[in-house]
Design a protein around this motif. Structure first.
Motif, PDB file in Angstrom:
ATOM      1  N   CYS A  99       0.860  -1.177   0.000  1.00 34.99           N
ATOM      2  CA  CYS A  99       0.000   0.000   0.000  1.00 34.99           C
ATOM      3  C   CYS A  99       0.902   1.236   0.000  1.00 34.99           C
ATOM      4  N   LEU A 100       0.519   2.232  -0.764  1.00 33.15           N
ATOM      5  CA  LEU A 100       1.338   3.431  -0.873  1.00 33.15           C
ATOM      6  C   LEU A 100       0.974   4.493   0.155  1.00 33.15           C
ATOM      7  N   THR A 101      -0.255   4.413   0.690  1.00 35.48           N
ATOM      8  CA  THR A 101      -0.705   5.397   1.680  1.00 35.48           C
ATOM      9  C   THR A 101      -1.401   4.681   2.829  1.00 35.48           C
ATOM     10  N   LYS A 102      -1.519   5.377   3.937  1.00 31.90           N
ATOM     11  CA  LYS A 102      -2.231   4.816   5.080  1.00 31.90           C
ATOM     12  C   LYS A 102      -3.708   4.606   4.740  1.00 31.90           C
ATOM     13  N   GLN A 103      -4.275   5.533   3.976  1.00 29.15           N
ATOM     14  CA  GLN A 103      -5.679   5.408   3.565  1.00 29.15           C
ATOM     15  C   GLN A 103      -5.901   4.147   2.739  1.00 29.15           C
ATOM     16  N   GLU A 104      -4.978   3.848   1.833  1.00 28.12           N
ATOM     17  CA  GLU A 104      -5.087   2.625   1.034  1.00 28.12           C
ATOM     18  C   GLU A 104      -5.001   1.394   1.935  1.00 28.12           C
ATOM     19  N   ALA A 105      -4.106   1.430   2.911  1.00 28.86           N
ATOM     20  CA  ALA A 105      -3.971   0.300   3.841  1.00 28.86           C
ATOM     21  C   ALA A 105      -5.239   0.096   4.653  1.00 28.86           C
ATOM     22  N   LEU A 106      -5.899   1.191   5.038  1.00 24.27           N
ATOM     23  CA  LEU A 106      -7.129   1.085   5.824  1.00 24.27           C
ATOM     24  C   LEU A 106      -8.288   0.479   5.030  1.00 24.27           C
ATOM     25  N   GLY A 107      -8.233   0.565   3.709  1.00 24.10           N
ATOM     26  CA  GLY A 107      -9.284  -0.001   2.866  1.00 24.10           C
ATOM     27  C   GLY A 107      -8.905  -1.335   2.261  1.00 24.10           C
ATOM     28  N   SER A 108      -7.853  -1.957   2.797  1.00 21.71           N
ATOM     29  CA  SER A 108      -7.352  -3.215   2.249  1.00 21.71           C
ATOM     30  C   SER A 108      -7.232  -4.273   3.337  1.00 21.71           C
ATOM     31  N   ALA A 109      -7.218  -5.517   2.903  1.00 22.00           N
ATOM     32  CA  ALA A 109      -6.982  -6.635   3.820  1.00 22.00           C
ATOM     33  C   ALA A 109      -6.256  -7.734   3.066  1.00 22.00           C
ATOM     34  N   VAL A 110      -5.343  -8.393   3.761  1.00 22.79           N
ATOM     35  CA  VAL A 110      -4.706  -9.589   3.230  1.00 22.79           C
ATOM     36  C   VAL A 110      -5.417 -10.768   3.880  1.00 22.79           C
ATOM     37  N   VAL A 111      -6.049 -11.595   3.063  1.00 24.57           N
ATOM     38  CA  VAL A 111      -6.788 -12.749   3.557  1.00 24.57           C
ATOM     39  C   VAL A 111      -5.980 -14.001   3.218  1.00 24.57           C
ATOM     40  N   PHE A 112      -5.447 -14.632   4.242  1.00 24.67           N
ATOM     41  CA  PHE A 112      -4.727 -15.887   4.051  1.00 24.67           C
ATOM     42  C   PHE A 112      -5.756 -17.006   4.122  1.00 24.67           C
ATOM     43  N   THR A 144       7.242  -4.144   4.443  1.00 26.45           N
ATOM     44  CA  THR A 144       6.270  -3.050   4.517  1.00 26.45           C
ATOM     45  C   THR A 144       6.292  -2.400   5.888  1.00 26.45           C
ATOM     46  N   ARG A 145       6.324  -1.076   5.892  1.00 30.63           N
ATOM     47  CA  ARG A 145       6.255  -0.349   7.164  1.00 30.63           C
ATOM     48  C   ARG A 145       4.911  -0.629   7.831  1.00 30.63           C
ATOM     49  N   ALA A 146       4.907  -0.656   9.147  1.00 28.10           N
ATOM     50  CA  ALA A 146       3.717  -1.046   9.915  1.00 28.10           C
ATOM     51  C   ALA A 146       2.489  -0.218   9.547  1.00 28.10           C
ATOM     52  N   ARG A 147       2.626   1.082   9.384  1.00 28.21           N
ATOM     53  CA  ARG A 147       1.448   1.920   9.120  1.00 28.21           C
ATOM     54  C   ARG A 147       0.895   1.741   7.710  1.00 28.21           C
ATOM     55  N   LEU A 148       1.652   1.088   6.839  1.00 31.37           N
ATOM     56  CA  LEU A 148       1.202   0.856   5.467  1.00 31.37           C
ATOM     57  C   LEU A 148       0.785  -0.599   5.225  1.00 31.37           C
ATOM     58  N   ARG A 149       0.733  -1.379   6.294  1.00 30.08           N
ATOM     59  CA  ARG A 149       0.313  -2.775   6.173  1.00 30.08           C
ATOM     60  C   ARG A 149      -1.201  -2.893   6.287  1.00 30.08           C
ATOM     61  N   PRO A 150      -1.818  -3.628   5.366  1.00 26.73           N
ATOM     62  CA  PRO A 150      -3.250  -3.881   5.523  1.00 26.73           C
ATOM     63  C   PRO A 150      -3.484  -4.843   6.686  1.00 26.73           C
ATOM     64  N   VAL A 151      -4.698  -4.859   7.165  1.00 33.93           N
ATOM     65  CA  VAL A 151      -5.073  -5.815   8.203  1.00 33.93           C
ATOM     66  C   VAL A 151      -4.973  -7.222   7.617  1.00 33.93           C
ATOM     67  N   LYS A 152      -4.676  -8.187   8.451  1.00 30.91           N
ATOM     68  CA  LYS A 152      -4.559  -9.579   8.013  1.00 30.91           C
ATOM     69  C   LYS A 152      -5.728 -10.386   8.572  1.00 30.91           C
ATOM     70  N   ALA A 153      -6.178 -11.341   7.792  1.00 30.11           N
ATOM     71  CA  ALA A 153      -7.261 -12.234   8.230  1.00 30.11           C
ATOM     72  C   ALA A 153      -6.910 -13.646   7.804  1.00 30.11           C
ATOM     73  N   LEU A 154      -7.414 -14.614   8.541  1.00 31.33           N
ATOM     74  CA  LEU A 154      -7.219 -16.027   8.227  1.00 31.33           C
ATOM     75  C   LEU A 154      -8.581 -16.638   7.933  1.00 31.33           C
ATOM     76  N   LEU A 155      -8.671 -17.322   6.811  1.00 33.45           N
ATOM     77  CA  LEU A 155      -9.914 -17.957   6.395  1.00 33.45           C
ATOM     78  C   LEU A 155      -9.634 -19.438   6.167  1.00 33.45           C
ATOM     79  N   LEU A 156     -10.391 -20.282   6.836  1.00 35.77           N
ATOM     80  CA  LEU A 156     -10.304 -21.724   6.613  1.00 35.77           C
ATOM     81  C   LEU A 156     -11.437 -22.115   5.684  1.00 35.77           C
ATOM     82  N   TRP A 157     -11.122 -22.829   4.613  1.00 33.76           N
ATOM     83  CA  TRP A 157     -12.153 -23.193   3.648  1.00 33.76           C
ATOM     84  C   TRP A 157     -11.893 -24.592   3.086  1.00 33.76           C
ATOM     85  N   ASN A 158     -12.936 -25.167   2.515  1.00 36.01           N
ATOM     86  CA  ASN A 158     -12.861 -26.487   1.860  1.00 36.01           C
ATOM     87  C   ASN A 158     -12.990 -26.302   0.372  1.00 36.01           C
ATOM     88  N   SER A 159     -11.981 -26.745  -0.377  1.00 35.17           N
ATOM     89  CA  SER A 159     -12.038 -26.609  -1.839  1.00 35.17           C
ATOM     90  C   SER A 159     -13.013 -27.610  -2.437  1.00 35.17           C
TER      91      SER A 159
END
Length: 159
Positions: A99-112, A144-159
């Motif tokens: 993410c290039l800005t804090k605002q972009e990071a706030l509107g993003s998430a990394v879903v593992f 990535t600097r901490a303030r530019l990191r999106p929130v992280k989430a973990l999703l368990l799923w069945n393919s």
């Protein structure tokens, strides 16, 4: 559909909250970086769901990412809002665009996304996915600097 503003006429179709794909105003925009094995199947299922179809369906953008709309219920008596969702898929070994800005990071998430139906052995086992997840999180933190990191989430799923 225009309105006067300081002697000028403003075309309401040019507002940033309007997009060509829908007549509704877009109240929220979110970007999800979905990381894992076979996550394209998962994202396609989301974007081709009945809920997405009711909002106008899904599509691909020029970079191969998925796009769809979803309804966001409000408080009783409030109008329903609409969110535009962008999904980018990547394997565990791929770098996530920072993410290039804090605002972009706030509107993003990394879903593992970990596939619980993966084979018991080999490089796609659940244990192997956990190791790849740990490495991916370490790479994300290192690059990535901490303030530019999106929130992280973990999703368990069945393919």
């Amino acid at each position: 559909n225009t309105s006067p503003q300081k002697g000028k006429r403003v075309d309401r179709k040019m507002f940033l909250s309007n997009v060509v794909e829908t007549d509704k105003d877009i109240d929220f925009r979110f970007t999800f970086h979905v990381v894992g094995l076979r996550v394209d199947q998962l994202v396609q299922a989301v974007c081709n769901s009945e809920a997405a179809a009711e909002q106008g369906g899904a599509g691909l953008d020029a970079s191969g990412g998925y796009r769809c709309f979803c309804e966001v219920p409000g408080q009783p008596g409030e109008a329903t809002k609409v969110a535009k969702l962008a999904f980018n898929v990547a394997g565990f070994d791929k770098e996530i665009r920072p993410c290039l800005t804090k605002q972009e990071a706030l509107g993003s998430a990394v879903v593992f996304a970990l596939d619980t139906k993966a084979p018991d052995a080999g490089d796609q086992s659940f244990g192997a996915q956990l190791e790849m997840l740990q490495e991916a999180v370490q790479r994300l933190r290192a690059s990535t600097r901490a303030r530019l990191r999106p929130v992280k989430a973990l999703l368990l799923w069945n393919s």
